[in-house]
Design a protein around this motif. Structure first.
Motif, PDB file in Angstrom:
ATOM      1  N   PRO A 107       0.840  -1.206   0.000  1.00  0.00           N
ATOM      2  CA  PRO A 107       0.000   0.000   0.000  1.00  0.00           C
ATOM      3  C   PRO A 107       0.876   1.258   0.000  1.00  0.00           C
ATOM      4  O   PRO A 107       1.924   1.301   0.634  1.00  0.00           O
ATOM      5  N   SER A 108       0.425   2.266  -0.726  1.00  0.00           N
ATOM      6  CA  SER A 108       1.115   3.553  -0.747  1.00  0.00           C
ATOM      7  C   SER A 108       0.970   4.217   0.609  1.00  0.00           C
ATOM      8  O   SER A 108      -0.134   4.259   1.161  1.00  0.00           O
ATOM      9  N   PRO A 109       2.042   4.769   1.180  1.00  0.00           N
ATOM     10  CA  PRO A 109       1.930   5.452   2.464  1.00  0.00           C
ATOM     11  C   PRO A 109       1.059   6.710   2.382  1.00  0.00           C
ATOM     12  O   PRO A 109       0.436   7.096   3.365  1.00  0.00           O
ATOM     13  N   ASP A 111      -1.574   7.116   0.104  1.00  0.00           N
ATOM     14  CA  ASP A 111      -2.923   6.797  -0.338  1.00  0.00           C
ATOM     15  C   ASP A 111      -3.102   5.286  -0.248  1.00  0.00           C
ATOM     16  O   ASP A 111      -2.694   4.554  -1.136  1.00  0.00           O
ATOM     17  N   ARG A 112      -3.710   4.821   0.822  1.00  0.00           N
ATOM     18  CA  ARG A 112      -3.802   3.382   1.097  1.00  0.00           C
ATOM     19  C   ARG A 112      -4.618   2.629   0.048  1.00  0.00           C
ATOM     20  O   ARG A 112      -4.565   1.415  -0.022  1.00  0.00           O
ATOM     21  N   ARG A 113      -5.368   3.351  -0.794  1.00  0.00           N
ATOM     22  CA  ARG A 113      -6.118   2.697  -1.877  1.00  0.00           C
ATOM     23  C   ARG A 113      -5.188   2.317  -3.027  1.00  0.00           C
ATOM     24  O   ARG A 113      -5.513   1.462  -3.835  1.00  0.00           O
ATOM     25  N   GLN A 115      -1.832   0.805  -4.751  1.00  0.00           N
ATOM     26  CA  GLN A 115      -0.792  -0.203  -4.541  1.00  0.00           C
ATOM     27  C   GLN A 115       0.475   0.226  -5.275  1.00  0.00           C
ATOM     28  O   GLN A 115       0.414   0.667  -6.429  1.00  0.00           O
TER      29      GLN A 115
END
Length: 161
Positions: A107-109, A111-113, A115
């Protein structure tokens, strides 16, 4: 003066099958002079050389892995854009590389939506083993050209992309 310079454009008149009327073409369409055809033939040559030297990756998978060595960790959309792939193709390539354990997602730190895609350690090692073969494919593809022609071709292709 060469034969090419002396030739006048050929006028071709044919009957249009749809309308039955005569259609005049001032210059004959010669397939062997068309950029798309020539680029496709050059790519086919490159693809054959690639499949002979790098047997366990497609050229697209190779390009994605090469870009990941440069970018480290990147979103799937950005990765696809940097190698000229549409969203569906990028997803398919990533899925196949994931199944082989060559890439991983996290997950992106910010934007958790989203990848982020990166090479696994095995993926990095695997690509490094193949990179020299990739360079040889380029060398073999360009073998008929002089060094000056190679530089010019690459410069021109970068300009028209």
């Amino acid at each position: 003066m060469s034969d090419q310079a002396e030739k006048k454009p050929e006028t071709v008149t044919r009957s249009d099958p749809a309308t039955g009327s005569d259609v005049t073409q001032d210059e004959k369409y010669v397939l062997d002079d068309q950029i798309g055809y020539l680029l496709r033939k050059a790519y086919q040559r490159n693809a054959v050389l690639f499949s002979e030297k790098v047997q366990d990756l497609t050229p697209t998978q190779f390009a994605v892995m090469a870009r990941l060595t440069e970018l480290s960790s990147v979103s799937q959309n950005q990765l696809g854009r940097t190698v000229g792939l549409d969203v569906a193709t990028t997803k398919g390539v990533i899925d196949r590389l994931l199944a082989r354990g060559l890439v991983q997602t996290a997950p992106s730190p910010s934007d958790r939506r989203r990848q982020l895609i990166s090479l696994t350690e095995d993926g990095w090692q695997f690509f490094m083993q193949k990179a020299q073969r990739g360079l040889q494919v380029s060398e073999d593809t360009l073998a008929p050209l002089t060094q000056s022609e190679r530089r010019n071709l690459l410069r021109i292709l970068r300009k028209i992309q």
